[in-house]
Design a protein around this motif. Structure first.
Motif, PDB file in Angstrom:
ATOM      1  N   SER A 163      51.747  41.907  31.155  1.00 44.66           N
ATOM      2  CA  SER A 163      51.236  43.204  30.748  1.00 44.66           C
ATOM      3  C   SER A 163      49.809  42.937  31.676  1.00 44.66           C
ATOM      4  CB  SER A 163      50.780  43.352  29.670  1.00 44.66           C
ATOM      5  OG  SER A 163      49.803  44.521  29.299  1.00 44.66           O
ATOM      6  N   MET A 164      49.915  43.157  33.032  1.00 42.91           N
ATOM      7  CA  MET A 164      48.790  43.284  34.043  1.00 42.91           C
ATOM      8  C   MET A 164      48.755  44.882  34.527  1.00 42.91           C
ATOM      9  SD  MET A 164      48.221  41.179  37.470  1.00 42.91           S
ATOM     10  CE  MET A 164      48.343  39.488  36.669  1.00 42.91           C
ATOM     11  N   LEU A 165      47.680  45.312  34.494  1.00 45.50           N
ATOM     12  CA  LEU A 165      47.616  46.628  35.158  1.00 45.50           C
ATOM     13  C   LEU A 165      46.729  46.456  36.398  1.00 45.50           C
ATOM     14  CD1 LEU A 165      48.128  49.543  34.858  1.00 45.50           C
ATOM     15  CD2 LEU A 165      45.797  49.664  33.806  1.00 45.50           C
ATOM     16  N   VAL A 166      47.385  46.837  37.501  1.00 52.04           N
ATOM     17  CA  VAL A 166      46.763  46.458  38.663  1.00 52.04           C
ATOM     18  C   VAL A 166      46.539  47.876  39.609  1.00 52.04           C
ATOM     19  CG1 VAL A 166      47.343  45.199  41.096  1.00 52.04           C
ATOM     20  CG2 VAL A 166      48.173  44.243  38.981  1.00 52.04           C
ATOM     21  N   ASP A 167      45.296  47.898  40.211  1.00 52.85           N
ATOM     22  CA  ASP A 167      44.928  48.940  41.010  1.00 52.85           C
ATOM     23  C   ASP A 167      45.645  48.923  42.353  1.00 52.85           C
ATOM     24  OD1 ASP A 167      43.623  50.681  42.883  1.00 52.85           O
ATOM     25  OD2 ASP A 167      42.029  51.046  41.189  1.00 52.85           O
ATOM     26  N   ALA A 168      46.365  50.213  42.824  1.00 54.22           N
ATOM     27  CA  ALA A 168      47.088  50.074  44.132  1.00 54.22           C
ATOM     28  C   ALA A 168      46.138  49.870  45.242  1.00 54.22           C
ATOM     29  CB  ALA A 168      47.840  51.273  44.345  1.00 54.22           C
ATOM     30  N   ARG A 169      45.085  50.287  45.313  1.00 57.70           N
ATOM     31  CA  ARG A 169      44.105  49.939  46.304  1.00 57.70           C
ATOM     32  C   ARG A 169      44.001  48.295  46.447  1.00 57.70           C
ATOM     33  NH1 ARG A 169      39.184  53.536  44.073  1.00 57.70           N
ATOM     34  NH2 ARG A 169      39.878  52.487  42.283  1.00 57.70           N
ATOM     35  N   ALA A 170      44.061  47.573  45.427  1.00 62.67           N
ATOM     36  CA  ALA A 170      43.847  46.058  45.619  1.00 62.67           C
ATOM     37  C   ALA A 170      45.081  45.484  46.156  1.00 62.67           C
ATOM     38  CB  ALA A 170      43.533  45.421  44.129  1.00 62.67           C
ATOM     39  N   VAL A 171      46.402  46.008  45.678  1.00 62.13           N
ATOM     40  CA  VAL A 171      47.659  45.831  46.265  1.00 62.13           C
ATOM     41  C   VAL A 171      47.493  45.886  47.898  1.00 62.13           C
ATOM     42  CG1 VAL A 171      49.872  45.935  46.179  1.00 62.13           C
ATOM     43  CG2 VAL A 171      48.587  46.204  44.312  1.00 62.13           C
ATOM     44  N   ARG A 172      47.006  47.018  48.201  1.00 59.99           N
ATOM     45  CA  ARG A 172      47.010  47.529  49.722  1.00 59.99           C
ATOM     46  C   ARG A 172      46.104  46.407  50.498  1.00 59.99           C
ATOM     47  NH1 ARG A 172      46.705  52.673  47.569  1.00 59.99           N
ATOM     48  NH2 ARG A 172      48.539  53.559  47.532  1.00 59.99           N
ATOM     49  N   HIS A 173      45.007  45.856  49.890  1.00 59.19           N
ATOM     50  CA  HIS A 173      44.008  45.203  50.426  1.00 59.19           C
ATOM     51  C   HIS A 173      44.606  43.608  50.483  1.00 59.19           C
ATOM     52  CE1 HIS A 173      40.049  44.010  51.853  1.00 59.19           C
ATOM     53  NE2 HIS A 173      40.041  43.150  51.311  1.00 59.19           N
ATOM     54  N   HIS A 174      44.953  43.288  49.329  1.00 60.43           N
ATOM     55  CA  HIS A 174      45.278  41.727  49.177  1.00 60.43           C
ATOM     56  C   HIS A 174      46.706  41.456  49.399  1.00 60.43           C
ATOM     57  CE1 HIS A 174      41.186  40.448  47.955  1.00 60.43           C
ATOM     58  NE2 HIS A 174      41.333  41.771  47.079  1.00 60.43           N
ATOM     59  N   GLY A 175      47.746  42.623  49.577  1.00 57.70           N
ATOM     60  CA  GLY A 175      49.193  42.183  49.729  1.00 57.70           C
ATOM     61  C   GLY A 175      49.774  41.924  48.415  1.00 57.70           C
ATOM     62  N   LEU A 176      50.947  41.331  48.505  1.00 63.06           N
ATOM     63  CA  LEU A 176      51.848  41.091  47.118  1.00 63.06           C
ATOM     64  C   LEU A 176      51.661  39.585  46.630  1.00 63.06           C
ATOM     65  CD1 LEU A 176      54.764  43.196  48.843  1.00 63.06           C
ATOM     66  CD2 LEU A 176      53.259  43.913  46.778  1.00 63.06           C
TER      67      LEU A 176
END
Length: 319
Positions: A163-176
């Motif tokens: 259960s981790m809710l991640v902001d997509a903007r952080a995904v685009r910035h930091h990758g996967l």
């Protein structure tokens, strides 16, 4: 706000059904559910496809572990489904009906951007699960603590894929997540990477059950899997941008103490010694491969992974 849940599944079809039941019962309805089936030997993919929650099932040709599964699922949720937030969990994670709503309430109440939020994780008997219990962020200022408390949360330095809710903007910035980790420490490395300079919140009002077979912490005897614990922790300490130099030193000491406890408590120390030495060798002599190489046989899903990791997301990186 478009929210997609990503569930990574492998050979636990009954638990997967319960997890999907729980997602369907959320008081804040999800906009999409993605089930990543890691080449299960049972009918997990079939039951997921037939479940009333309406999940999109990504059937992978081989088992990529939790790390690979989350990398594929997150990339698809962000690139193909345009999710603004991605809610991550394993197939043995059973959210209570208000789990998502409480995460969103804390996010809305916090006066600033939040990279990720995590739930309170309990075992099936209601006890806090020691495998997924976070600590307050070391060095957090009184102001940071107060701001989080006013939002019903606690500032943290890392979080769990349970259960981790991640902001997509952080995904685009930091990758996967790093797919080559396969299992163990992938969520630690990824969340610490996002939170080195970002904000992460633990939200006790958001509750999920982690239905592991045993109640125990990460220093329980892992047998052959100790290889991944040692290799991945060394990869994180030596090669990941997730930690500051001071943190690397502190986490190295903590890891050595944990490994010593694990070894002392093992009933088969020869197995643990062999796995640990192999993990140390591979952790020191080579680094993890690029996600696109690890997941090269996934067809269009490989392209989605590569686009995010390379900063070529069609919606661009975070501002």
């Amino acid at each position: 706000m478009r929210i997609a849940a990503v569930v990574v599944a492998y050979d636990r079809r009954d638990l997967l059904v319960e997890a999907l039941d729980a997602l369907a019962a959320q008081t804040r309805r999800l906009d999409a559910v993605v089930v990543v089936d890691n080449a299960s030997h049972d009918d997990s993919a079939v039951v997921a496809a037939e479940h009333p929650v309406g999940a999109e099932v990504l059937e992978l040709p081989r088992n990529t572990g939790g790390a690979g599964g989350f990398a594929v699922g997150m990339a698809h949720a962000v690139e193909a489904l345009d999710a603004d937030l991605v809610w991550l969990m394993d197939d043995d994670t059973i959210p209570t009906p208000t789990a998502l709503a409480e995460l969103l309430a804390a996010r809305e109440a916090y006066p600033g951007p939040v990279a990720l939020l995590g739930s309170r994780v309990v075992w099936h008997d209601g006890r806090d699960h020691p495998m997924n219990t976070p600590r307050r962020r070391p060095g957090a200022s009184a102001e940071q603590i107060a701001r989080a408390r006013e939002s019903g949360a606690l500032p943290v330095r890392s979080s769990s894929f349970v259960s981790m809710l991640v902001d997509a903007r952080a995904v685009r910035h930091h990758g996967l997540p790093v797919a080559d980790y396969f299992i163990w420490n992938d969520d630690f490395e990824y969340s610490a990477r996002l939170l080195r300079r970002g904000t992460g919140l633990h939200v006790p009002a958001s509750v999920v059950e982690h239905r592991t077979k045993k109640f125990g912490a990460t220093d329980a005897d892992p047998g052959e899997r100790f290889y991944y614990e040692v290799r991945n922790k060394l990869w994180m300490l030596l090669r990941s941008p997730s930690l500051s130099p001071e943190e690397r030193f502190l986490y190295l000491g903590a890891s050595l103490r944990r490994w010593a406890r694990t070894f002392r408590g093992s009933r088969n120390r020869d197995v643990l010694r062999s796995a640990g030495l192999r993990g140390a060798r591979d952790g020191l002599l080579r680094g993890p491969r690029r996600n696109a190489a690890v997941l090269a046989d996934m067809g269009p899903l490989t392209a989605e992974v590569d686009a995010l990791d390379a900063g070529r997301s069609r919606r661009g990186p975070a501002a």
